[in-house]
Scaffold this motif. Structure first.
Motif, mmCIF file in Angstrom:
data_model
loop_
_atom_site.group_PDB
_atom_site.id
_atom_site.type_symbol
_atom_site.label_atom_id
_atom_site.label_comp_id
_atom_site.label_asym_id
_atom_site.label_seq_id
_atom_site.Cartn_x
_atom_site.Cartn_y
_atom_site.Cartn_z
ATOM 1 N N MET A 151 0.839 -1.175 0.000
ATOM 2 C CA MET A 151 0.000 0.000 0.000
ATOM 3 C C MET A 151 0.887 1.242 0.000
ATOM 4 O O MET A 151 1.832 1.346 0.760
ATOM 5 N N VAL A 152 0.570 2.164 -0.841
ATOM 6 C CA VAL A 152 1.355 3.384 -0.982
ATOM 7 C C VAL A 152 0.663 4.511 -0.225
ATOM 8 O O VAL A 152 -0.535 4.740 -0.394
ATOM 9 N N SER A 153 1.432 5.203 0.591
ATOM 10 C CA SER A 153 0.884 6.330 1.332
ATOM 11 C C SER A 153 1.075 7.612 0.527
ATOM 12 O O SER A 153 2.137 7.840 -0.050
ATOM 13 N N HIS A 154 0.062 8.427 0.497
ATOM 14 C CA HIS A 154 0.130 9.692 -0.234
ATOM 15 C C HIS A 154 0.414 10.871 0.690
ATOM 16 O O HIS A 154 0.335 12.025 0.271
ATOM 17 N N LYS A 155 0.739 10.576 1.937
ATOM 18 C CA LYS A 155 1.081 11.635 2.872
ATOM 19 C C LYS A 155 2.496 12.106 2.597
ATOM 20 O O LYS A 155 3.368 11.329 2.217
ATOM 21 N N LEU A 156 2.731 13.386 2.786
ATOM 22 C CA LEU A 156 4.064 13.942 2.579
ATOM 23 C C LEU A 156 4.986 13.562 3.735
ATOM 24 O O LEU A 156 4.564 13.530 4.891
ATOM 25 N N THR A 157 6.244 13.286 3.399
ATOM 26 C CA THR A 157 7.231 13.022 4.439
ATOM 27 C C THR A 157 7.656 14.349 5.057
ATOM 28 O O THR A 157 7.356 15.427 4.544
ATOM 29 N N TYR A 158 8.379 14.255 6.154
ATOM 30 C CA TYR A 158 8.844 15.453 6.848
ATOM 31 C C TYR A 158 9.741 16.299 5.946
ATOM 32 O O TYR A 158 9.630 17.529 5.922
ATOM 33 N N LEU A 159 10.628 15.652 5.190
ATOM 34 C CA LEU A 159 11.522 16.404 4.300
ATOM 35 C C LEU A 159 10.748 17.054 3.157
ATOM 36 O O LEU A 159 11.086 18.162 2.725
ATOM 37 N N GLU A 160 9.712 16.408 2.671
ATOM 38 C CA GLU A 160 8.889 17.008 1.624
ATOM 39 C C GLU A 160 8.135 18.232 2.160
ATOM 40 O O GLU A 160 7.989 19.238 1.455
ATOM 41 N N LYS A 161 7.692 18.144 3.398
ATOM 42 C CA LYS A 161 7.025 19.294 4.019
ATOM 43 C C LYS A 161 8.003 20.453 4.186
ATOM 44 O O LYS A 161 7.653 21.615 3.959
ATOM 45 N N LEU A 162 9.249 20.139 4.576
ATOM 46 C CA LEU A 162 10.270 21.189 4.691
ATOM 47 C C LEU A 162 10.574 21.815 3.337
ATOM 48 O O LEU A 162 10.762 23.019 3.232
ATOM 49 N N ARG A 163 10.631 20.988 2.292
ATOM 50 C CA ARG A 163 10.879 21.504 0.942
ATOM 51 C C ARG A 163 9.774 22.461 0.526
ATOM 52 O O ARG A 163 10.032 23.553 -0.001
ATOM 53 N N ASP A 164 8.524 22.079 0.785
ATOM 54 C CA ASP A 164 7.402 22.951 0.434
ATOM 55 C C ASP A 164 7.419 24.242 1.249
ATOM 56 O O ASP A 164 7.134 25.320 0.722
ATOM 57 N N LYS A 165 7.751 24.126 2.520
ATOM 58 C CA LYS A 165 7.847 25.314 3.372
ATOM 59 C C LYS A 165 8.987 26.220 2.891
ATOM 60 O O LYS A 165 8.901 27.437 2.975
ATOM 61 N N GLY A 166 10.050 25.609 2.367
ATOM 62 C CA GLY A 166 11.180 26.373 1.842
ATOM 63 C C GLY A 166 10.814 27.216 0.643
ATOM 64 O O GLY A 166 11.425 28.253 0.396
ATOM 65 N N ASN A 167 9.812 26.801 -0.104
ATOM 66 C CA ASN A 167 9.350 27.614 -1.230
ATOM 67 C C ASN A 167 8.562 28.824 -0.749
ATOM 68 O O ASN A 167 8.602 29.869 -1.372
ATOM 69 N N ASP A 168 7.867 28.667 0.378
ATOM 70 C CA ASP A 168 7.062 29.768 0.919
ATOM 71 C C ASP A 168 7.882 30.695 1.815
ATOM 72 O O ASP A 168 7.743 31.910 1.745
ATOM 73 N N GLU A 169 8.701 30.117 2.678
ATOM 74 C CA GLU A 169 9.506 30.878 3.646
ATOM 75 C C GLU A 169 10.962 30.401 3.582
ATOM 76 O O GLU A 169 11.424 29.696 4.475
ATOM 77 N N PRO A 170 11.711 30.790 2.545
ATOM 78 C CA PRO A 170 13.053 30.229 2.368
ATOM 79 C C PRO A 170 14.037 30.567 3.491
ATOM 80 O O PRO A 170 14.784 29.699 3.941
ATOM 81 N N LYS A 171 14.039 31.792 3.975
ATOM 82 C CA LYS A 171 15.014 32.189 4.995
ATOM 83 C C LYS A 171 14.807 31.447 6.314
ATOM 84 O O LYS A 171 15.754 30.927 6.898
ATOM 85 N N SER A 172 13.572 31.395 6.791
ATOM 86 C CA SER A 172 13.322 30.722 8.065
ATOM 87 C C SER A 172 13.553 29.215 7.942
ATOM 88 O O SER A 172 14.052 28.579 8.880
ATOM 89 N N THR A 173 13.231 28.647 6.790
ATOM 90 C CA THR A 173 13.458 27.214 6.584
ATOM 91 C C THR A 173 14.948 26.918 6.548
ATOM 92 O O THR A 173 15.398 25.920 7.119
ATOM 93 N N LEU A 174 15.737 27.778 5.910
ATOM 94 C CA LEU A 174 17.187 27.575 5.876
ATOM 95 C C LEU A 174 17.789 27.703 7.271
ATOM 96 O O LEU A 174 18.709 26.960 7.615
ATOM 97 N N ASN A 175 17.277 28.620 8.066
ATOM 98 C CA ASN A 175 17.760 28.737 9.450
ATOM 99 C C ASN A 175 17.452 27.463 10.232
ATOM 100 O O ASN A 175 18.289 26.971 10.990
ATOM 101 N N TYR A 176 16.264 26.929 10.053
ATOM 102 C CA TYR A 176 15.885 25.687 10.730
ATOM 103 C C TYR A 176 16.756 24.524 10.251
ATOM 104 O O TYR A 176 17.238 23.719 11.048
ATOM 105 N N LEU A 177 16.970 24.436 8.935
ATOM 106 C CA LEU A 177 17.795 23.360 8.395
ATOM 107 C C LEU A 177 19.240 23.474 8.875
ATOM 108 O O LEU A 177 19.907 22.456 9.102
#
Length: 85
Positions: free
Chosen positions: A1-27
């Motif tokens: 069974m394949v899950s269609h939920k986003l992984t944590y890294l995929e969520k970070l990638r998407d957040k990086g498109n919206d808030e790049p500076k804060s995401t880079l600080n977190y990373l």
């Protein structure tokens, strides 16, 4: 069974498109905790590259040092041609 939920890294990638500076600080904090987790280095560089941030060059160097295979860091000529179309 394949899950269609986003992984944590995929969520970070998407957040990086919206808030790049804060995401880079977190990373950056995550990279300090887990310095050999190559996906974090790659994600940091990918966010900086896609948002054309000045940190891109230093993150690319860090990513290339912590990555087993550097083939995904090399831009393909066809990819640039596809973007131009």
């Amino acid at each position: 069974m394949v899950s269609h939920k986003l992984t944590y890294l995929e969520k970070l990638r998407d957040k990086g498109n919206d808030e790049p500076k804060s995401t880079l600080n977190y990373l950056d904090t995550m990279v300090k905790q887990y310095p050999y987790f190559q996906a974090l280095h790659h994600l940091s560089w990918q966010i900086a590259h896609s948002n054309k941030l000045p940190e891109e060059s230093s993150l690319l160097k860090s990513c290339s040092l912590h990555t087993k295979s550097r083939l995904h860091l090399i831009p393909y000529p066809n990819a640039e041609a596809d973007e131009a179309v």
